[in-house]
Enzyme design. Sequence first.
Site, PDB file in Angstrom:
ATOM      1  N   ILE A   4       0.959  -1.059  -0.111  1.00  0.00           N
ATOM      2  CA  ILE A   4      -0.084   0.051   0.113  1.00  0.00           C
ATOM      3  C   ILE A   4       0.909   1.115  -0.075  1.00  0.00           C
ATOM      4  O   ILE A   4       1.825   1.316   0.574  1.00  0.00           O
ATOM      5  CB  ILE A   4      -0.964  -0.060   1.052  1.00  0.00           C
ATOM      6  CG1 ILE A   4      -2.192   1.128   1.065  1.00  0.00           C
ATOM      7  CG2 ILE A   4      -0.219  -0.220   2.436  1.00  0.00           C
ATOM      8  CD1 ILE A   4      -3.158   1.142   2.024  1.00  0.00           C
ATOM      9  N   CYS A   5       0.471   2.456  -0.616  1.00  0.00           N
ATOM     10  CA  CYS A   5       0.878   3.415  -0.557  1.00  0.00           C
ATOM     11  C   CYS A   5       2.425   3.650  -1.404  1.00  0.00           C
ATOM     12  O   CYS A   5       2.511   3.179  -2.429  1.00  0.00           O
ATOM     13  CB  CYS A   5       1.124   4.092   0.779  1.00  0.00           C
ATOM     14  SG  CYS A   5       1.112   5.792   1.086  1.00  0.00           S
TER      15      CYS A   5
END
Length: 182
Positions: A109-110
């Site tokens: 994620i991210c």
Amino acid sequence: MAEQKKIAFLVDTEGIEQVELTDPWTHVEKAGGVPRLLAPKLGEVRGFNHLTPADTFPVDTTYADANADDYDGAVIPGGVANSDFLRMDNDAVELVHALVSAGKPIAAICHGPWLLVEADVVRGKMLTSFPSLRTDIRNAGGDWADEEVRVCDMNGWTLVTSRNPDDLPAFNRAALKAFGLD
């Protein structure tokens, strides 16, 4: 009783976006999985709420001592500093190669996909991330899109990706499904 699935959480020693570590960790536990924290060295790692230092978390094992066969999947939380340091750790990069070679699912994620770019495993994969990584992902042969969550089963392994903490509900659902914990 079936053996519990162990999920590796791959981080550096600081700069981890805390909610991107703790929220998936909690969901893995609630689904009956066993989360394990991996880092470059034993001791504790530091979470951050964006740029503000937050809690510390005990490390279960180092990358140098980790074996991909011991895990059923991996989560790579974001955090700009965390991800930048992590992609320069050769043992972390080698572990990602081993997980991918073994066909284990990975959820990032991210800024977490930076480690996947460094490990050269995004070629032919469809993924998303924090928008500042799109050029890096495309240059590494990945197909980037601005979406809440992307799940890609191409190249013999499942990759789950999301853009930021706002996407955690969708990210967690997709990651648990990929890990067989849904």
